[in-house]
Design a protein around this motif. Structure first.
Motif, short mmCIF file in Angstrom:
data_model
loop_
_atom_site.label_atom_id
_atom_site.label_comp_id
_atom_site.label_asym_id
_atom_site.label_seq_id
_atom_site.Cartn_x
_atom_site.Cartn_y
_atom_site.Cartn_z
N GLU A 162 -0.63 25.05 13.23
CA GLU A 162 -1.15 26.18 12.44
C GLU A 162 -0.86 25.98 10.96
OE1 GLU A 162 -1.25 30.27 14.91
OE2 GLU A 162 0.77 29.54 14.49
N GLN A 163 0.34 25.54 10.66
CA GLN A 163 0.72 25.32 9.27
C GLN A 163 -0.17 24.26 8.64
OE1 GLN A 163 4.56 23.30 8.23
NE2 GLN A 163 5.10 25.30 7.37
N PHE A 164 -0.43 23.20 9.37
CA PHE A 164 -1.28 22.14 8.85
C PHE A 164 -2.71 22.62 8.63
CE2 PHE A 164 -4.29 18.70 9.49
CZ PHE A 164 -3.88 17.83 8.50
N LEU A 165 -3.23 23.40 9.59
CA LEU A 165 -4.60 23.91 9.48
C LEU A 165 -4.72 25.04 8.46
CD1 LEU A 165 -5.60 24.04 13.27
CD2 LEU A 165 -6.18 22.28 11.59
N GLU A 166 -3.54 25.53 7.98
CA GLU A 166 -3.51 26.65 7.05
C GLU A 166 -4.26 27.86 7.64
OE1 GLU A 166 -5.16 24.99 3.49
OE2 GLU A 166 -3.25 24.11 2.88
N LYS A 167 -4.00 28.07 8.92
CA LYS A 167 -4.70 29.14 9.62
C LYS A 167 -3.83 29.64 10.76
CE LYS A 167 -8.88 30.02 12.35
NZ LYS A 167 -10.21 29.51 12.76
N GLU A 168 -3.71 30.96 10.89
CA GLU A 168 -3.00 31.55 12.02
C GLU A 168 -4.01 31.75 13.14
OE1 GLU A 168 0.55 34.56 13.03
OE2 GLU A 168 0.20 33.65 11.09
N ILE A 169 -3.85 31.04 14.21
CA ILE A 169 -4.80 31.09 15.32
C ILE A 169 -4.59 32.37 16.11
CG2 ILE A 169 -5.48 29.95 17.47
CD1 ILE A 169 -4.76 27.29 16.06
N LEU A 172 0.84 -1.20 0.00
CA LEU A 172 0.00 0.00 0.00
C LEU A 172 0.87 1.24 0.00
CD1 LEU A 172 -2.81 1.47 0.49
CD2 LEU A 172 -2.25 1.30 2.93
N ILE A 173 0.46 2.24 -0.77
CA ILE A 173 1.02 3.59 -0.64
C ILE A 173 -0.14 4.52 -0.36
CG2 ILE A 173 1.00 3.88 -3.18
CD1 ILE A 173 3.42 5.80 -2.74
N ALA A 174 -0.06 5.22 0.77
CA ALA A 174 -1.15 6.07 1.23
C ALA A 174 -0.66 7.51 1.36
CB ALA A 174 -1.70 5.59 2.57
N CYS A 175 -1.38 8.41 0.74
CA CYS A 175 -1.08 9.84 0.86
C CYS A 175 -2.00 10.40 1.93
CB CYS A 175 -1.30 10.55 -0.48
SG CYS A 175 -0.75 12.27 -0.49
N ALA A 176 -1.44 10.63 3.11
CA ALA A 176 -2.24 11.09 4.25
C ALA A 176 -1.37 11.92 5.17
CB ALA A 176 -2.82 9.91 5.01
N GLN A 177 -1.83 13.11 5.52
CA GLN A 177 -1.04 14.00 6.36
C GLN A 177 -1.08 13.55 7.81
OE1 GLN A 177 -1.44 18.23 5.56
NE2 GLN A 177 -2.74 17.78 3.82
N THR A 178 -0.10 14.06 8.58
CA THR A 178 -0.12 13.84 10.02
C THR A 178 -1.41 14.40 10.60
OG1 THR A 178 2.29 13.96 10.17
CG2 THR A 178 1.05 14.39 12.18
N ALA A 198 7.99 36.04 23.22
CA ALA A 198 7.67 36.27 21.82
C ALA A 198 7.29 34.95 21.17
CB ALA A 198 8.86 36.89 21.10
N TYR A 199 6.43 35.00 20.17
CA TYR A 199 6.02 33.79 19.45
C TYR A 199 6.87 33.67 18.20
CZ TYR A 199 3.05 30.34 17.13
OH TYR A 199 2.57 29.21 16.51
N GLU A 200 7.83 32.75 18.22
CA GLU A 200 8.76 32.59 17.11
C GLU A 200 8.99 31.10 16.83
OE1 GLU A 200 11.45 36.63 17.69
OE2 GLU A 200 12.16 34.73 18.51
N PRO A 201 7.97 30.42 16.34
CA PRO A 201 8.16 28.99 16.04
C PRO A 201 9.07 28.79 14.84
CG PRO A 201 6.06 29.73 15.19
CD PRO A 201 6.63 30.89 15.96
N LYS A 202 9.83 27.74 14.87
CA LYS A 202 10.61 27.34 13.71
C LYS A 202 9.85 26.26 12.97
CE LYS A 202 15.37 28.46 14.95
NZ LYS A 202 16.75 27.93 15.06
N LEU A 203 9.42 26.58 11.78
CA LEU A 203 8.60 25.64 11.00
C LEU A 203 9.48 24.88 10.05
CD1 LEU A 203 5.48 27.83 10.30
CD2 LEU A 203 5.97 26.33 12.21
N GLN A 212 6.35 25.93 21.11
CA GLN A 212 6.05 26.85 20.01
C GLN A 212 6.21 26.19 18.65
OE1 GLN A 212 7.79 30.74 20.09
NE2 GLN A 212 7.06 31.22 22.15
N ASP A 213 7.27 25.40 18.46
CA ASP A 213 7.46 24.73 17.17
C ASP A 213 6.28 23.81 16.87
OD1 ASP A 213 9.85 26.03 17.11
OD2 ASP A 213 11.11 24.25 17.27
N LYS A 214 5.85 23.09 17.90
CA LYS A 214 4.75 22.14 17.72
C LYS A 214 3.46 22.86 17.36
CE LYS A 214 4.14 19.67 21.39
NZ LYS A 214 4.36 18.66 22.42
N PHE A 215 3.19 23.98 18.03
CA PHE A 215 1.97 24.73 17.73
C PHE A 215 2.06 25.37 16.35
CE2 PHE A 215 -1.07 28.30 18.28
CZ PHE A 215 -2.18 27.55 18.60
#
Length: 490
Positions: A359-366, A41-47, A380-385, A352-355
């Motif tokens: 946000e990146q996955f949801l395509e939305k800045e909370i 199987l090859i599955a295209c599915a995001q985290t 300060a909010y400075e996540p490394k994506l 912060q990185d995890k959050f």
């Protein structure tokens, strides 16, 4: 589709039921029947789509139906030690009532952990969960016998290739039997993934699934704060908020107890839900919550799935969930049946990185909320994506220490097993954790001897389970003799 509609072994269904897994996610519904049939199987599915259970459940089911032997039977590859740990934790929960052995193989730990990994792979274990770099180091040291591998699973394959592990994957595949089942999960499907699939898979089925997003009725907010500000922040929110029903989630059992006691002192009608409570107490808490006797529950992720309570107004994430799936499950307890609700997350520096990834996955800045007056300023909010190449500054402009990107180790993994889902021991003093309960459960271990020879330690139903997360030496990896150092990945 429900899990009990598939042909799972009764003991495996017991574990699924104990974790309150009821309805399958789309990727589980599409992928699990294919894996159960033994097809590639090859599955295209995001985290965040439930993909881990999509391959773990059918894998365990297949292993249960075949006689075990003293060789490695399945390998699950993950790009980082954090993901390997999470897979290991979920495996422990799902396999709670079954006799399956496993070992997690990754770097960043001490010499005794390396030796445990080595002995497990030499003497045989059902499932190896490994990062490519550390597995290659064991192969070079001739520590591993993979001649009995029947199943090979790659999780986040695209990320492994992005990290430069193509050659390592091919080298590992050359150590495996030609006749095997190969399953690959990838969030994207670039040309290099297709090339890899053509190289290592045989006539694979293809599944493509996207994650569902949070309900439109949920107002999502975040407070960028220091860890020491969280408890007072909870008290401020509940003191100034007239909500009827609230759930506060934490991945730490100790945090659940501390927040519960703090709210009791505030005369708030509150209950607690965690793994130290037996089933009768949990049922009583839920009854009190539904009847309105209490209006706040502080809980581990034991409540993030499988509950259906009407009228939950607010969900507070005391800490950042581990991925988008957990985040969506948690805040999804509110705004059900087209109602309105609020999902609030406390984001400390280490999270912060995890959050930012959520946000990146949801395509939305909370929306970032200001810290209430009297609690001081937040960082300060400075996540490394990942994949962005630079920090992203968020909505909190307070001057605080920068996140230097070193807090990437995820939650610490505790080897010791915790109480059964119903709060009872399994009779031999050894207990396990659940997929949603893993961070907050502990217990002991044991060992067997047969025919005068020292045998591997066994956990739960006398199953061999090799654990190698102890004594991480605060992130150091001392070298002992010929022990190779794996700097490339966990």
């Amino acid at each position: 589709m429900r899990f009990d509609e598939l042909d799972f072994e009764p003991s495996l269904l017991d574990g699924i039921d104990a974790m309150n897994f009821q309805e399958m996610t789309p990727v589980q519904e599409k992928a699990m029947p294919v894996v159960m049939e033994g097809k590639d199987l090859i599955a295209c599915a995001q985290t965040g789509t439930g993909k881990t259970a999509a391959y773990l459940l059918p894998l365990i089911n297949q292993l249960l139906r075949k006689p075990s032997h003293d060789k490695v039977r399945a390998i699950i590859m993950a790009p980082t030690r954090e993901l390997a740990q999470q897979i290991d934790q979920q495996l422990e929960g799902i396999s709670y009532f079954v006799s399956i052995s496993s070992v997690a193989v990754y770097g960043g730990n001490d010499a005794s952990a390396y030796e445990t990994q080595k002995q497990a792979m030499k003497n045989g274990t059902d499932i190896v969960i490994a990062t490519p770099g550390r597995l290659i180091s064991h192969i070079k040291m001739e520590n591993a016998d993979f001649s009995g591998v029947e199943h090979f699973i790659l999780d986040e394959a695209d990320r492994m290739l992005d990290m430069g592990f193509y050659d390592d994957i091919i080298s590992i595949v050359k150590q495996l039997p030609v006749k095997r089942q190969t399953v690959m999960f990838s969030a994207t499907m670039p040309a290099k993934i297709k090339k890899l699939a053509e190289t290592i898979l045989h006539e694979p089925e293809f599944v493509n699934v996207a994650i569902s997003k949070p309900a439109e009725g949920i107002t999502q907010q975040a407070y960028i704060c220091y860890e020491t500000q969280k408890r007072m922040l909870v008290q401020k929110l509940l003191a100034n908020n007239s909500v009827d029903k609230t759930i506060i989630f934490s991945s730490s059992k100790q945090n659940v107890k501390d927040v519960y006691n703090a709210l009791l002192r505030m005369k708030i009608k509150v209950g607690a839900m965690h793994s130290d409570l037996d089933q009768a107490v949990r049922d009583e808490v839920m009854l009190d919550y539904k009847s309105g006797k209490i209006n706040v529950i502080v809980a581990t992720d034991i409540l993030s799935r499988g509950i259906d309570i009407e009228g939950i107004d607010m969900v507070i994430n005391y800490d950042v969930p581990h991925d988008a799936e957990d985040y969506i499950h948690r805040i999804g307890r509110t705004a059900r049946a087209n109602r309105q609700g609020v999902g609030i997350t406390f984001v400390s520096e280490k999270d912060q990185d995890k959050f930012g990834m959520i946000e990146q996955f949801l395509e939305k800045e909370i929306e970032k909320m200001p810290i209430p007056e009297g609690l001081g300023e937040g960082p300060a909010y400075e996540p490394k994506l990942k994949g962005k190449g630079r920090n992203r500054r968020g909505g909190n402009s307070n001057n605080g220490p920068r996140n230097n990107g070193n807090n990437r180790n995820g939650r610490p993994h505790n080897n010791h097993r915790g109480p059964r889902p119903n709060g009872q021991s399994n009779g031999n003093g050894n207990q396990n954790v659940g997929a949603g309960l893993a961070p907050d459960q502990q217990s002991g271990n044991g060992q067997n001897q047969q025919n005068g020879e020292q045998k591997p330690r066994r956990f739960n139903n006398h199953r061999r389970h090799y654990n190698n997360h102890r004594n991480n030496n605060n992130g150091q990896n001392p070298q002992h003799g010929n022990q190779p150092k794996d700097d490339s990945v966990g």
